[in-house]
Design a protein around this motif. Sequence first.
Motif, PDB file in Angstrom:
ATOM      1  N   GLY A  38       0.814  -1.211   0.000  1.00 17.68           N
ATOM      2  CA  GLY A  38       0.000   0.000   0.000  1.00 17.68           C
ATOM      3  C   GLY A  38       0.847   1.260   0.000  1.00 17.68           C
ATOM      4  O   GLY A  38       0.534   2.240  -0.686  1.00 17.68           O
ATOM      5  N   ILE A  39       1.928   1.252   0.775  1.00 23.85           N
ATOM      6  CA  ILE A  39       2.850   2.397   0.791  1.00 23.85           C
ATOM      7  C   ILE A  39       3.538   2.526  -0.561  1.00 23.85           C
ATOM      8  O   ILE A  39       3.659   3.631  -1.116  1.00 23.85           O
ATOM      9  CB  ILE A  39       3.878   2.240   1.922  1.00 23.85           C
ATOM     10  N   LEU A  40       3.989   1.418  -1.115  1.00 27.83           N
ATOM     11  CA  LEU A  40       4.628   1.449  -2.437  1.00 27.83           C
ATOM     12  C   LEU A  40       3.697   2.044  -3.488  1.00 27.83           C
ATOM     13  O   LEU A  40       4.087   2.902  -4.284  1.00 27.83           O
ATOM     14  CB  LEU A  40       5.006   0.034  -2.864  1.00 27.83           C
ATOM     15  N   ASP A  41       2.450   1.604  -3.481  1.00 26.00           N
ATOM     16  CA  ASP A  41       1.509   2.037  -4.514  1.00 26.00           C
ATOM     17  C   ASP A  41       1.111   3.497  -4.354  1.00 26.00           C
ATOM     18  O   ASP A  41       0.687   4.138  -5.320  1.00 26.00           O
ATOM     19  CB  ASP A  41       0.264   1.149  -4.483  1.00 26.00           C
ATOM     20  N   ALA A  42       1.254   4.050  -3.148  1.00 29.23           N
ATOM     21  CA  ALA A  42       0.898   5.453  -2.915  1.00 29.23           C
ATOM     22  C   ALA A  42       2.048   6.413  -3.190  1.00 29.23           C
ATOM     23  O   ALA A  42       1.820   7.603  -3.368  1.00 29.23           O
ATOM     24  CB  ALA A  42       0.416   5.634  -1.471  1.00 29.23           C
ATOM     25  N   GLY A  43       3.275   5.918  -3.219  1.00 29.72           N
ATOM     26  CA  GLY A  43       4.429   6.791  -3.390  1.00 29.72           C
ATOM     27  C   GLY A  43       4.678   7.163  -4.834  1.00 29.72           C
ATOM     28  O   GLY A  43       4.066   6.624  -5.764  1.00 29.72           O
ATOM     29  N   LEU A 142       2.586   6.895 -12.258  1.00 28.10           N
ATOM     30  CA  LEU A 142       2.623   8.350 -12.100  1.00 28.10           C
ATOM     31  C   LEU A 142       1.288   8.984 -12.468  1.00 28.10           C
ATOM     32  O   LEU A 142       0.768   9.844 -11.745  1.00 28.10           O
ATOM     33  CB  LEU A 142       3.740   8.936 -12.963  1.00 28.10           C
ATOM     34  N   LEU A 143       0.741   8.572 -13.599  1.00 22.50           N
ATOM     35  CA  LEU A 143      -0.523   9.117 -14.112  1.00 22.50           C
ATOM     36  C   LEU A 143      -1.363   7.939 -14.598  1.00 22.50           C
ATOM     37  O   LEU A 143      -1.151   7.441 -15.712  1.00 22.50           O
ATOM     38  CB  LEU A 143      -0.274  10.092 -15.268  1.00 22.50           C
ATOM     39  N   PRO A 144      -2.296   7.455 -13.783  1.00 24.54           N
ATOM     40  CA  PRO A 144      -3.056   6.257 -14.159  1.00 24.54           C
ATOM     41  C   PRO A 144      -3.754   6.402 -15.507  1.00 24.54           C
ATOM     42  O   PRO A 144      -4.518   7.337 -15.735  1.00 24.54           O
ATOM     43  CB  PRO A 144      -4.074   6.138 -13.017  1.00 24.54           C
ATOM     44  N   ARG A 225      -4.755  12.702  -9.409  1.00 17.61           N
ATOM     45  CA  ARG A 225      -5.113  13.495  -8.239  1.00 17.61           C
ATOM     46  C   ARG A 225      -5.785  12.651  -7.162  1.00 17.61           C
ATOM     47  O   ARG A 225      -5.657  12.937  -5.971  1.00 17.61           O
ATOM     48  CB  ARG A 225      -6.066  14.631  -8.659  1.00 17.61           C
ATOM     49  N   LYS A 226      -6.501  11.619  -7.581  1.00 16.09           N
ATOM     50  CA  LYS A 226      -7.242  10.803  -6.616  1.00 16.09           C
ATOM     51  C   LYS A 226      -6.322  10.079  -5.652  1.00 16.09           C
ATOM     52  O   LYS A 226      -6.752   9.659  -4.570  1.00 16.09           O
ATOM     53  CB  LYS A 226      -8.127   9.811  -7.365  1.00 16.09           C
ATOM     54  N   LYS A 227      -5.049   9.910  -6.029  1.00 15.15           N
ATOM     55  CA  LYS A 227      -4.102   9.254  -5.132  1.00 15.15           C
ATOM     56  C   LYS A 227      -3.851  10.080  -3.882  1.00 15.15           C
ATOM     57  O   LYS A 227      -3.418   9.560  -2.849  1.00 15.15           O
ATOM     58  CB  LYS A 227      -2.778   9.018  -5.835  1.00 15.15           C
TER      59      LYS A 227
END
Length: 229
Positions: A38-43, A142-144, A225-227
């Motif tokens: 979860g931390i990896l995917d948010a960074g 970076l930009l889904p 932005r939703k991240k």
Amino acid sequence: MTHPDTRLAKPRTANDLPRHAKIRQMNRGGYDRDLAYGILDAGLVAHVGFIQDNRPMVIPMAYARIGDRVYIHGASTTRIIKANGAGVPASLTVTLVDGIVVARSAFHHSMNYRCVVLHGMAHLVDDPAEQTDALAAITDHLLPGRWSECRDMTPKELKATGVLVMDIDHASTKVRTGGPVDDKDDLGSDIWAGVVPVVTALGQPFSASDVPDRSPVPPSVPAARKKFI
């Protein structure tokens, strides 16, 4: 190309781990892979550590996770790509800062944060399909959705881009939340204490000078932005 998520069914304990992957103090640490991922995917930025010419090197890099693997990329001629293609022990960290913790004593100042540390072997990706999947994942991290908005990469661009993959052998996390932990004698004093939130957000995008007025901002930007909401 897809890679199965082969994460451990249960969190690892210190007894299962080599010395370099053990957490020294467990009061804020753990080995839960769901939290780590979860931390990896948010960074957004990973700091990648490796040994080059008998010296430690740490490079900030864009990345993406696919299952139990992390991919990073750079120019084919860069040191981290060119020198480590055959395989190298590596470490990768991502830290999210959530707040500055302000205590009454400078000694007790701290940060609220979420941090993941990974250990594994990194090697060059030589399969063209895996390389393309990795580059798509890094772009979309970076930009889904951005990869599908772009034109196809040319053979020259693919040749100039190297991709390293690190199999995640070990993952650990540290997390701090909450307010300051002051000495009992300092509680109730007139010195201010508390938490100053640190917020990551994406600003208003502005177009390159040669973009026609009819070209709207693509969906990948509001998706990114939703991240941070």
